[in-house]
Every structure is written in C-alpha cells, then in structure tokens.
Write a protein that holds these residues in place. Structure first.
Motif, mmCIF file in Angstrom:
data_model
loop_
_atom_site.group_PDB
_atom_site.id
_atom_site.type_symbol
_atom_site.label_atom_id
_atom_site.label_comp_id
_atom_site.label_asym_id
_atom_site.label_seq_id
_atom_site.Cartn_x
_atom_site.Cartn_y
_atom_site.Cartn_z
ATOM 1 N N ASN B 101 6.296 -1.736 -2.206
ATOM 2 C CA ASN B 101 5.265 -0.779 -1.780
ATOM 3 C C ASN B 101 3.970 -1.036 -2.538
ATOM 4 O OD1 ASN B 101 7.651 1.919 -1.525
ATOM 5 N ND2 ASN B 101 6.802 0.672 0.108
ATOM 6 N N LEU B 102 4.126 -1.257 -3.844
ATOM 7 C CA LEU B 102 2.959 -1.449 -4.699
ATOM 8 C C LEU B 102 2.226 -2.741 -4.344
ATOM 9 C CD1 LEU B 102 1.292 -0.431 -7.034
ATOM 10 C CD2 LEU B 102 2.864 -1.578 -8.586
ATOM 11 N N GLU B 103 2.994 -3.808 -4.110
ATOM 12 C CA GLU B 103 2.366 -5.076 -3.724
ATOM 13 C C GLU B 103 1.619 -4.920 -2.395
ATOM 14 O OE1 GLU B 103 2.063 -7.758 -5.578
ATOM 15 O OE2 GLU B 103 3.071 -6.560 -7.118
ATOM 16 N N ASN B 104 2.247 -4.204 -1.475
ATOM 17 C CA ASN B 104 1.602 -3.985 -0.178
ATOM 18 C C ASN B 104 0.301 -3.199 -0.351
ATOM 19 O OD1 ASN B 104 3.720 -5.264 1.052
ATOM 20 N ND2 ASN B 104 4.761 -3.382 1.697
ATOM 21 N N LEU B 105 0.331 -2.199 -1.252
ATOM 22 C CA LEU B 105 -0.856 -1.375 -1.483
ATOM 23 C C LEU B 105 -1.987 -2.219 -2.064
ATOM 24 C CD1 LEU B 105 -2.204 1.450 -1.613
ATOM 25 C CD2 LEU B 105 -1.236 1.680 -3.906
ATOM 26 N N LYS B 106 -1.657 -3.049 -3.065
ATOM 27 C CA LYS B 106 -2.677 -3.900 -3.684
ATOM 28 C C LYS B 106 -3.299 -4.835 -2.645
ATOM 29 C CE LYS B 106 -0.914 -4.290 -8.418
ATOM 30 N NZ LYS B 106 -0.195 -5.193 -9.320
ATOM 31 N N ARG B 123 -3.019 0.219 9.455
ATOM 32 C CA ARG B 123 -4.482 0.177 9.594
ATOM 33 C C ARG B 123 -5.192 1.200 8.722
ATOM 34 N NH1 ARG B 123 -1.977 -0.514 14.373
ATOM 35 N NH2 ARG B 123 -2.449 -2.411 15.522
ATOM 36 N N GLY B 124 -4.447 2.076 8.069
ATOM 37 C CA GLY B 124 -5.049 3.191 7.347
ATOM 38 C C GLY B 124 -6.003 2.764 6.248
ATOM 39 N N LEU B 125 -5.571 1.827 5.403
ATOM 40 C CA LEU B 125 -6.427 1.433 4.285
ATOM 41 C C LEU B 125 -7.609 0.571 4.732
ATOM 42 C CD1 LEU B 125 -3.743 0.930 1.524
ATOM 43 C CD2 LEU B 125 -5.559 2.647 1.580
ATOM 44 N N VAL B 126 -7.468 -0.073 5.869
ATOM 45 C CA VAL B 126 -8.620 -0.793 6.432
ATOM 46 C C VAL B 126 -9.718 0.219 6.760
ATOM 47 C CG1 VAL B 126 -9.431 -2.222 8.347
ATOM 48 C CG2 VAL B 126 -7.159 -2.613 7.374
ATOM 49 N N ILE B 127 -9.326 1.325 7.337
ATOM 50 C CA ILE B 127 -10.288 2.382 7.674
ATOM 51 C C ILE B 127 -10.895 2.970 6.404
ATOM 52 C CG2 ILE B 127 -10.505 4.693 8.685
ATOM 53 C CD1 ILE B 127 -8.347 3.835 10.729
ATOM 54 N N VAL B 128 -10.059 3.239 5.404
ATOM 55 C CA VAL B 128 -10.569 3.806 4.142
ATOM 56 C C VAL B 128 -11.578 2.852 3.505
ATOM 57 C CG1 VAL B 128 -9.947 4.526 1.804
ATOM 58 C CG2 VAL B 128 -8.503 5.186 3.731
ATOM 59 N N GLN B 129 -11.246 1.570 3.485
ATOM 60 C CA GLN B 129 -12.162 0.569 2.931
ATOM 61 C C GLN B 129 -13.515 0.625 3.616
ATOM 62 O OE1 GLN B 129 -12.412 -1.933 0.792
ATOM 63 N NE2 GLN B 129 -10.381 -2.291 -0.043
ATOM 64 N N MET B 130 -13.496 0.701 4.923
ATOM 65 C CA MET B 130 -14.747 0.652 5.689
ATOM 66 C C MET B 130 -15.585 1.920 5.505
ATOM 67 S SD MET B 130 -14.925 -2.268 7.105
ATOM 68 C CE MET B 130 -16.209 -2.044 8.327
ATOM 69 N N LYS B 136 -10.412 1.713 -5.817
ATOM 70 C CA LYS B 136 -9.634 0.955 -6.801
ATOM 71 C C LYS B 136 -8.282 1.633 -7.038
ATOM 72 C CE LYS B 136 -11.166 3.037 -11.101
ATOM 73 N NZ LYS B 136 -11.466 2.811 -12.499
ATOM 74 N N ILE B 137 -7.368 0.864 -7.638
ATOM 75 C CA ILE B 137 -6.014 1.380 -7.892
ATOM 76 C C ILE B 137 -5.758 1.386 -9.391
ATOM 77 C CG2 ILE B 137 -3.553 1.034 -7.462
ATOM 78 C CD1 ILE B 137 -4.306 -0.771 -5.148
ATOM 79 N N ASP B 138 -5.178 2.464 -9.895
ATOM 80 C CA ASP B 138 -4.695 2.515 -11.270
ATOM 81 C C ASP B 138 -3.185 2.714 -11.243
ATOM 82 O OD1 ASP B 138 -7.041 2.167 -12.619
ATOM 83 O OD2 ASP B 138 -7.508 4.305 -12.725
ATOM 84 N N LEU B 139 -2.513 2.073 -12.197
ATOM 85 C CA LEU B 139 -1.063 2.261 -12.283
ATOM 86 C C LEU B 139 -0.731 3.028 -13.552
ATOM 87 C CD1 LEU B 139 0.056 -1.320 -11.267
ATOM 88 C CD2 LEU B 139 -0.140 0.715 -9.842
ATOM 89 N N GLY B 140 0.081 4.056 -13.415
ATOM 90 C CA GLY B 140 0.487 4.845 -14.567
ATOM 91 C C GLY B 140 1.658 4.201 -15.286
ATOM 92 N N GLU B 141 1.935 4.695 -16.491
ATOM 93 C CA GLU B 141 3.022 4.132 -17.300
ATOM 94 C C GLU B 141 4.384 4.301 -16.643
ATOM 95 O OE1 GLU B 141 2.864 5.895 -21.116
ATOM 96 O OE2 GLU B 141 0.999 4.899 -21.700
ATOM 97 N N GLN B 146 -2.356 5.610 -8.602
ATOM 98 C CA GLN B 146 -3.494 6.473 -8.339
ATOM 99 C C GLN B 146 -4.561 5.640 -7.627
ATOM 100 O OE1 GLN B 146 -5.300 8.378 -11.773
ATOM 101 N NE2 GLN B 146 -5.482 10.269 -10.599
ATOM 102 N N VAL B 147 -4.974 6.105 -6.464
ATOM 103 C CA VAL B 147 -6.033 5.429 -5.719
ATOM 104 C C VAL B 147 -7.307 6.250 -5.855
ATOM 105 C CG1 VAL B 147 -6.770 4.536 -3.477
ATOM 106 C CG2 VAL B 147 -4.348 4.532 -4.073
ATOM 107 N N HIS B 148 -8.368 5.603 -6.306
ATOM 108 C CA HIS B 148 -9.657 6.277 -6.483
ATOM 109 C C HIS B 148 -10.628 5.792 -5.402
ATOM 110 C CE1 HIS B 148 -8.550 7.574 -10.560
ATOM 111 N NE2 HIS B 148 -8.006 6.380 -10.670
#
Lengths: 121, 171
Positions: B101-106, B123-130, B136-141, B146-148
């Motif tokens: 999941n994480l690799e796909n998100l990155k 297609r969701g993140l393509v729309i968000v990008q546009m 950006k993505i942060d990974l917690g311990e 977390q997507v900002h």
C-alpha cells in the motif's frame, strides 16, 4: 447511509435499445456499487444506446469517474454507446484532469446527444 | 452520526481557522466530512471553485486512507485542515496499510499517471496532484502515513474575505 444519488430511467423515443438516465445528486465511493448495478443491468438487458443527463449531478469523484468509463467501454463492446449531456463546470474539470473528456462522448445537452444517436442509424 | 460511539470528534475555533476530525475507517463518513471542510473554506471566503476542489481533495485523500491505510474496521483516519494567508493546509493521517500500500502511495504521489482506461480505480491521487499546489508524504514511527497538501487560492481569485460567524462580535 449512502450519499444521495438517484437514477431516473426512461425510454428514448425513436431510439431502439435506448434509455435516458438522469443522474441526480453526488456520485462517489458510497454509491458507485448501486449505480454500477443499475446501469449494468440495463446494458445486460440489451439497452446499449444510453444517454446520461448530468444536469442534476452536482459532484463526482474518481471512483464515480471510473464507473462512467466502464459504462462507456461496456456499451461500446456491445455496439452501443454511453453519451453524457449537461455536465456542470466542476464535474467537467474533474473529467478533464484525468483525460476522460477524450474518452467519453460529451454533449452540451440531451437533445444533441439523442440526435447523434438517431443519426447513427 | 453518533460522535461518541463512533469515535468521531471535531474541534475548531473561529479565528484560529484550524480544524481536526478523527473518523472511523468507514466510507460513509466521507460525504459529510468533505462537505464540512468545503463549507469551512466557503466561510473563510474562498471561491465556489476553490471549495469544490477542496471537497474533491478531502474525498480522495480520506478514501485512500480508509481503503489503503487501515488494517481493519477499528482503524481510524484523522484529517486536519487549516486556512490562513489565502491557502488551505490539509493533512490526512491513517494508521498504516501494508508495505505494498505504501509503495503504491509513494508511486502515486511522486510519479502519478492515470491507470489504463479499463481500470475502475487509481485516479484519485492524480486528481489531488492536479488540484493542489504541494503534496508530500510523511511516515510515522509506527507505520502511520500522513499526506500533506497545500492548496493556495486560484490565480484568478482575490484574497479571501472571511465571513463573520453568527457568534462573533464586531469588537
């Protein structure tokens, strides 16, 4: 508690195997399955000349767009078509971002969409 | 929506223009949430188009968090939104999905491309990008993701004029 989406389905005069579907409300991940079921059922019954009226479709997200592309592809595979009319500016922007405006048949109004079906015959 | 039994909470204060919502990993909570954030944007003086784009961004990010960043129905997703200086700062945190999941998100965030036309999803993140100015993505311990997103006002918009809320005085 699905988001409100209502499909009003009626016959298209002078278009064999034709149906007009009025989409009303928001199309999103909470209601794509029910929408998919209803339209897929029509296509399976042989109604493959479809005009979708989006005049009262306020909102669509990526999941909703995914099934619109699916309807278009499925109808074309059965020698039919899935045409869209009356798309509002906000919804059109989302369609355009993913490039679906080149894949979907989009018309300014329902009359033009129906006329294009009649000219195919 | 039962706020106590469903572990849903919202906090915010007029003037601070910062809001945080924690919701269960259930798609049914998304429509009122996305409309809530869009309504805040409207009250903060952003245009109708900005508000609609905000609604889409919230929808796509929270949907991803629920579908790909939750291990089970007891997981939750937290959304924080802040409006200031003509921009919206949004973050969506989930409890972490699988490594895949994480690799796909990155991949979707840093090198987005729409899926083939016969795919119903992706297609969701393509729309968000546009629609966003920054993402950006942060990974917690503990594997949280977390997507900002930052979305500045559209170029053709004037500086947002915040509406006064009913309980705010002129003083």
């Amino acid at each position: 508690m699905d988001t409100q989406i209502e499909l009003q389905i009626s016959d298209l005069d002078n278009v064999p195997h034709g149906k007009l579907i009025k989409f009303m409300g928001d199309l999103d991940a909470t209601n794509v399955e029910s929408t998919l079921d209803q339209v897929t059922k029509l296509i399976k019954e042989g109604f493959v000349q479809i005009v979708a009226d989006f005049r009262n479709l306020r909102y669509v997200n990526s999941t909703g767009l995914g099934i619109l592309l699916h309807f278009s592809k499925t109808a074309k595979e059965k020698s039919g078509c899935f045409k869209i009319a009356n798309v509002n500016d906000n919804v059109y922007e989302i369609i355009e971002i993913i490039g679906a405006n080149t894949l979907l048949d989009i018309y300014d109004n329902v009359e033009e969409a129906i006329a294009s079906l009649q000219s195919r015959r | 929506m039962d706020s106590q039994s469903k572990n849903t909470s919202a906090s915010g204060a007029a003037g601070a223009a910062g809001y945080s919502v924690n919701l269960p990993s259930d798609l049914e909570y998304i429509p009122p949430l996305r409309q809530f954030v869009a309504e805040i944007a409207r009250v903060e003086g952003f245009s109708k188009k900005f508000c609609f784009r905000t609604e889409i961004i919230v929808d796509e990010l929270v949907t991803n968090g629920i579908l790909h960043g939750s291990q089970d129905v007891h997981s939750s997703v937290t959304l924080a939104a802040k409006f200031e200086d003509g921009a919206m700062n949004l973050s969506v945190q989930d409890q972490g999905g699988t490594r895949q999941n994480l690799e796909n998100l990155k991949r979707a965030v840093y090198s987005p491309k729409p899926p083939s036309n016969d795919k119903k999803k992706g297609r969701g993140l393509v729309i968000v990008q546009m629609l966003s100015s920054e993402i950006k993505i942060d990974l917690g311990e503990n594997g949280q993701t977390q997507v900002h997103v930052v979305k500045t006002k559209d170029p053709d918009e004037n500086q947002p004029q915040r509406e006064k809320l009913l309980y705010e005085s002129d003083l």
